[in-house]
Design an enzyme around this catalytic site. Structure first.
Site, mmCIF file in Angstrom:
data_model
loop_
_atom_site.group_PDB
_atom_site.id
_atom_site.type_symbol
_atom_site.label_atom_id
_atom_site.label_comp_id
_atom_site.label_asym_id
_atom_site.label_seq_id
_atom_site.Cartn_x
_atom_site.Cartn_y
_atom_site.Cartn_z
ATOM 1 N N LYS A 15 0.843 -1.214 0.000
ATOM 2 C CA LYS A 15 0.000 0.000 0.000
ATOM 3 C C LYS A 15 0.875 1.260 0.000
ATOM 4 O O LYS A 15 0.665 2.179 -0.786
ATOM 5 C CB LYS A 15 -0.918 0.012 1.237
ATOM 6 C CG LYS A 15 -1.791 -1.227 1.351
ATOM 7 C CD LYS A 15 -2.669 -1.216 2.585
ATOM 8 C CE LYS A 15 -1.934 -1.241 3.923
ATOM 9 N NZ LYS A 15 -1.198 -2.500 4.197
ATOM 10 N N ARG A 91 -9.444 0.494 9.314
ATOM 11 C CA ARG A 91 -9.145 -0.929 9.401
ATOM 12 C C ARG A 91 -9.965 -1.659 10.452
ATOM 13 O O ARG A 91 -9.626 -2.799 10.810
ATOM 14 C CB ARG A 91 -7.653 -1.219 9.513
ATOM 15 C CG ARG A 91 -6.914 -0.538 10.558
ATOM 16 C CD ARG A 91 -5.552 -0.168 10.071
ATOM 17 N NE ARG A 91 -4.494 -1.120 10.216
ATOM 18 C CZ ARG A 91 -3.276 -0.919 9.681
ATOM 19 N NH1 ARG A 91 -3.011 0.118 8.956
ATOM 20 N NH2 ARG A 91 -2.338 -1.778 9.883
ATOM 21 N N ARG A 127 12.131 -5.565 4.587
ATOM 22 C CA ARG A 127 11.862 -4.138 4.339
ATOM 23 C C ARG A 127 12.841 -3.233 5.097
ATOM 24 O O ARG A 127 13.137 -3.455 6.264
ATOM 25 C CB ARG A 127 10.436 -3.792 4.774
ATOM 26 C CG ARG A 127 10.200 -2.283 4.778
ATOM 27 C CD ARG A 127 8.756 -1.912 4.875
ATOM 28 N NE ARG A 127 8.098 -2.455 6.037
ATOM 29 C CZ ARG A 127 6.790 -2.376 6.253
ATOM 30 N NH1 ARG A 127 6.016 -1.801 5.369
ATOM 31 N NH2 ARG A 127 6.249 -2.893 7.335
ATOM 32 N N ARG A 160 11.659 -1.468 10.765
ATOM 33 C CA ARG A 160 10.583 -1.105 11.678
ATOM 34 C C ARG A 160 10.497 -2.110 12.811
ATOM 35 O O ARG A 160 10.661 -3.303 12.612
ATOM 36 C CB ARG A 160 9.251 -1.054 10.910
ATOM 37 C CG ARG A 160 9.005 0.291 10.283
ATOM 38 C CD ARG A 160 7.832 0.349 9.352
ATOM 39 N NE ARG A 160 6.608 -0.304 9.806
ATOM 40 C CZ ARG A 160 5.468 -0.264 9.102
ATOM 41 N NH1 ARG A 160 5.415 0.406 7.964
ATOM 42 N NH2 ARG A 160 4.395 -0.892 9.532
ATOM 43 N N ARG A 171 0.340 -9.068 13.604
ATOM 44 C CA ARG A 171 -0.305 -8.140 12.662
ATOM 45 C C ARG A 171 -1.159 -8.890 11.645
ATOM 46 O O ARG A 171 -2.233 -8.431 11.275
ATOM 47 C CB ARG A 171 0.763 -7.312 11.929
ATOM 48 C CG ARG A 171 1.389 -6.255 12.808
ATOM 49 C CD ARG A 171 2.693 -5.774 12.249
ATOM 50 N NE ARG A 171 2.538 -4.965 11.055
ATOM 51 C CZ ARG A 171 3.515 -4.719 10.181
ATOM 52 N NH1 ARG A 171 4.706 -5.236 10.367
ATOM 53 N NH2 ARG A 171 3.289 -3.954 9.153
#
Ligand code: AP5
Length: 215
Positions: A15, A91, A127, A160, A171
């Site tokens: 996203k 969400r 990431r 992160r 998550r």
């Protein structure tokens, strides 16, 4: 092409990557609740201090805090004109209902980025994000020229907190339990579109533009 869209999808679906490309290309207003919360955390605000406990463990920040933060960001009628994307909000069902209250039928598209779970884990564990400009990289899928250094601004890269394996597991669980029901919610409203996001970022972007171009 004017659009007023929600980007919906599991953690790591791409996203943020697609939003960054769209902002470069078409300049919509981009509201990312994840980025806003990370900014609060970095600035040590009261909200940041409360949110960090949830975020770092992969849980959702409580609805009342998120809705107040988003309403504050959207105050002054900034969504009344032009194109915009909401990335990572709503969400939960209460957040979707709050959004309905504030934008009514102005929402034109809800884009669901579909990616199988195995691919998500690989995307999140590799990431790297620039601590200066926020650019998103990946050690395998979007590597920088120099390890640990952002190609866009030269800033240093960091991982992160919530990309640690236990937080990622949480998550994904939370996404299935609390966010996935929004697919039915927006499906019933007839504004949900699915993009196969398990392809190259360029192919995903082409499909995204195609969908946003549809009235
Ligand atoms: P948030 O920051 O919104 O995280 P998220 O939704 O979990 O999404 P991500 O940012 O992890 O992934 P993404 O889909 O943007 O993927 P990306 O483009 O980076 O939220 C973080 C936390 O804040 C939440 O857990 C919660 O605690 C809190 N929060 C936020 N909003 C909230 C709300 N509304 N209510 C309550 N709490 C809230 O891509 C991932 C990686 O994959 C990158 O390395 C990228 O380079 C790579 N990649 C991207 N596309 C591709 C591709 N096509 N092929 C290969 N690799 C790709």
């Amino acid at each position: 092409m004017a659009f007023r869209a929600v980007f919906l999808g599991p953690p790591g679906a791409g996203k943020g990557t697609q939003a960054a490309r769209l902002v470069e290309d078409r300049e919509p207003l981009h509201v990312s609740t994840g980025d806003m919360l990370r900014e609060h955390k970095a600035n040590g605000t009261e909200l940041g201090k409360r949110a960090v406990e949830y975020m770092d463990h992969g849980k959702l920040v409580p609805d009342d805090l998120i809705i107040a933060m988003v309403e504050d960001r959207l105050s002054g009628g900034i969504l009344a004109q032009g194109s915009w994307i909401l990335d990572g909000f709503p969400r939960t069902l209460p957040q979707a209902e709050a959004l309905d209250q504030s934008v009514g039928s102005a929402l034109t598209h809800v884009i669901f980025f579909r990616v199988p779970q195995e691919a998500l884990v690989e995307r999140l564990s590799g990431r790297w994000t620039c601590s200066s400009c926020g650019a998103i990289w990946h050690e395998k899928f979007k590597p920088t020229t120099e390890r640990g250094k952002c190609d866009a601004c030269g800033g240093s890269l960091r991982q992160r907190e919530d990309d640690r394996p236990e937080a990622v597991r949480k998550r994904l669980e939370v996404y299935t339990a609390q966010t996935e029901p929004l697919l039915d919610y927006y499906g019933e409203k007839g504004i949900l579109t699915e993009v196969d996001a398990n392809r190259s970022p360029e192919d995903v972007y082409s499909s995204l533009i195609q969908e946003l171009s549809k009235e």
